[in-house]
Scaffold this active site. Structure first.
Site, PDB file in Angstrom:
ATOM      1  N   ASP A 165      29.769  33.540  37.000  1.00 43.24           N
ATOM      2  CA  ASP A 165      29.323  32.403  37.802  1.00 43.24           C
ATOM      3  C   ASP A 165      27.801  32.270  37.858  1.00 43.24           C
ATOM      4  O   ASP A 165      27.091  33.262  38.045  1.00 43.24           O
ATOM      5  CB  ASP A 165      29.864  32.616  39.232  1.00 43.24           C
ATOM      6  N   GLU A 211      28.485  30.797  32.941  1.00 45.20           N
ATOM      7  CA  GLU A 211      28.154  29.472  33.451  1.00 45.20           C
ATOM      8  C   GLU A 211      26.631  29.406  33.488  1.00 45.20           C
ATOM      9  O   GLU A 211      25.989  29.755  34.482  1.00 45.20           O
ATOM     10  CB  GLU A 211      28.744  29.262  34.849  1.00 45.20           C
TER      11      GLU A 211
HETATM   12  C1  GLC Z   1      29.481  27.822  40.386  1.00 44.98           C
HETATM   13  C2  GLC Z   1      30.907  27.469  40.798  1.00 44.98           C
HETATM   14  C3  GLC Z   1      30.828  26.602  42.010  1.00 44.98           C
HETATM   15  C4  GLC Z   1      30.108  27.352  43.122  1.00 44.98           C
HETATM   16  C5  GLC Z   1      28.751  27.872  42.673  1.00 44.98           C
HETATM   17  C6  GLC Z   1      28.195  28.887  43.611  1.00 44.98           C
HETATM   18  O1  GLC Z   1      28.759  26.715  39.995  1.00 44.98           O
HETATM   19  O2  GLC Z   1      31.567  26.868  39.740  1.00 44.98           O
HETATM   20  O3  GLC Z   1      32.097  26.172  42.424  1.00 44.98           O
HETATM   21  O4  GLC Z   1      29.948  26.508  44.215  1.00 44.98           O
HETATM   22  O5  GLC Z   1      28.824  28.506  41.422  1.00 44.98           O
HETATM   23  O6  GLC Z   1      28.862  30.115  43.477  1.00 44.98           O
END
Ligand code: GLC
Length: 478
Positions: free
Chosen positions: A181, A243
């Site tokens: 994440d 991500e």
């Molecule tokens: C990522 C997740 C999202 C979350 C953020 C903070 O972007 O996909 O849903 O709010 O991280 O952890």
């Protein structure tokens, strides 16, 4: 590597299948629906966070990295899910949230030095708007997301070893890897300098407030790769998909230790062949793209692109080279839920998280109780109704998952009429008309069929039987 061309199905555990009637999805529910995923033909399931959490950000605020939130079940349920998945040839990936914990994680009270503090806030912004700093006991702590998600200090060795321990825990229990994440936020400027004013566009959509700043100090610090090496060290050769909310030109330090990064340039591209082409070209210049077109943070395909284009978008998602992530519900063309209301998520993302629709009953077969978010249109859009319909989106997805296995490595972008995206993967070609008007087929001399219901099924059979070139031309293409 098993994941090289894998299709990884994103389950949002809260909304996939409830097994105990509390209106919230859970692990035994997911296990009950594994046959759907095996039938569909995906390779793995990625579960959004299942850890204990006060749910200010629905599990992305983790209070304990080595347990299961009771609302989702128990560790025994997780073990059972992994075993049942394995029996069906499916792998299970988890979501790791290394950049911040929940404000209720015991570290925040007992080990404040594991977080980032300042006497005065700088100008860094929270992803959800406003300052990234909140005051506590006369000082300010950093939160790149909600105030309930304090940022960890990855330059503190106890943070690194604590997180490594958590990463190992699930791999030893049978997880095949992680979606990592918000990893571009892992390390920031140690001197906490202000982000300077923006001098060039960021390359991906930002809020107006963020777009005014060059986000150079609040994220993506030069020592990021060293921290990622420690994450890699803990998981061995398990899959790590990042991500990384940065344009692909900035992926390099991330891909030194992660296997792939989400291709956000394509996710954010409007439905326009030339923009899609540019995004694919930019992203495939180097290896490492993981394709994704929707998830729990972004609008669904049908709502964004319209029903007909959503089919073509799915075709594109599933025929590009590299791992592809399919969000639960996209295989039946589920649309966003009612917009605007902020019942649960303050950032307004409830509408992307409505429950999966298995049948035409009022709660779509998701729960016997009151669903935490209502079904969208279960009588029209559900798995049961589409399963035996060769013209359905579900049949299209299943066929594409078969076809995918035949596609050669690499992708060659083809010249085509304005409004047509065309590419070749070895013997197979894909053509997608985004123009909404008739366009000549780009693949003269090749066998080209259009998307009448069932046509793709015939095409898959044809592809099985020998060297044919395939094109899929949505409505109106000559
Ligand atoms: C990522 C997740 C999202 C979350 C953020 C903070 O972007 O996909 O849903 O709010 O991280 O952890």
């Amino acid at each position: 590597m098993w994941w090289q061309d894998a299709v990884i199905y994103q389950v949002y555990p809260r909304s996939f299948q409830d097994s105990d009637g509390d209106g919230i999805g859970d692990l035994p529910g997911i296990e009950r629906r594994l046959d759907h995923l095996a039938w569909l033909g995906v390779d793995a399931v990625w579960l959004s966070p299942i850890y204990p959490s006060p749910m200010h950000d629905f599990g992305y605020d983790v209070a304990d990295y080595k347990a299961v939130d009771p609302v989702f079940g128990s560790l025994a349920d997780f073990d059972s899910l992994v075993a049942a998945a394995r029996e069906r040839g499916l792998r299970v990936l988890l979501d790791v949230v290394p950049c911040h914990t929940s404000i209720e994680h015991p570290w925040f009270g007992a080990h404040p030095e594991r977080y980032i503090w300042a006497d005065e806030p700088n100008n860094w912004l929270s992803a959800f708007g406003g300052p990234a700093w909140s005051r506590l006991n006369g000082r300010y702590y950093l939160h790149s997301f909600y105030p309930e998600q304090p940022d960890l200090d990855w330059r503190n060795p106890d943070v690194v070893t604590g997180m490594q321990d958590a990463l190992r825990f699930w791999i030893e229990r049978g997880a095949a890897g992680y979606r990592v994440d918000a990893i571009d936020r892992l390390l920031k400027d140690p001197e906490l300098r202000d982000d300077p004013p923006a001098s060039e566009p960021f390359g991906l959509p930002l809020s107006d407030e963020e777009a005014r700043l060059a986000l150079t100090h609040s994220r993506n610090a030069p020592d990021t790769a060293a921290a990622l090496a420690r994450i890699r060290e803990a998981v061995g050769d398990s899959l790590l998909v990042g991500e990384v909310y940065l344009p692909s030109a900035k992926w390099q330090p991330y891909l030194e230790h992660l296997d792939a990064a989400f291709a956000f340039e394509l996710l954010h591209a409007p439905w326009d062949a030339s923009v899609l082409r540019a995004a694919i070209e930019a992203t495939t210049r180097r290896p490492g793209a993981a394709w994704v077109l929707s998830n729990h943070d972004f609008g669904r395909l049908v709502t964004r692109f319209g029903a007909e284009n959503a089919r073509s978008a799915t075709l594109m998602l599933l025929t590009l080279p590299g791992p592809a992530f399919l969000y639960q519900g996209d295989e039946i063309g589920l649309g966003d839920g009612p917009g605007g209301e902020r019942r649960f998520d303050r950032a307004g993302r409830d509408r992307y998280r409505h429950p999966m629709q298995w049948d035409g009953s009022p709660a779509g077969g998701f729960t016997t109780g009151e669903p935490w978010l209502p079904a969208v249109d279960p009588e029209r859009t559900n798995v049961e109704a589409q399963r035996d319909d060769p013209g359905s989106t579900l049949a299209l997805v299943r066929d594409l998952l078969t076809l995918r296995r035949l596609l050669a490595d690499g992708v060659e972008l083809l010249d085509a009429a304005p409004g047509v995206l065309a590419y070749r993967r070895g013997e197979h070609a894909v053509a997608i008309n985004t123009s909404g008007e008739e366009r000549p087929a780009p693949l003269s001399g090749d066998l080209v069929l259009e998307t009448a219901p069932g046509a793709l099924r015939r095409r898959v059979l044809a592809a099985h039987s020998g060297a044919v070139t395939m094109g899929l031309l949505p409505t109106g293409m000559g």
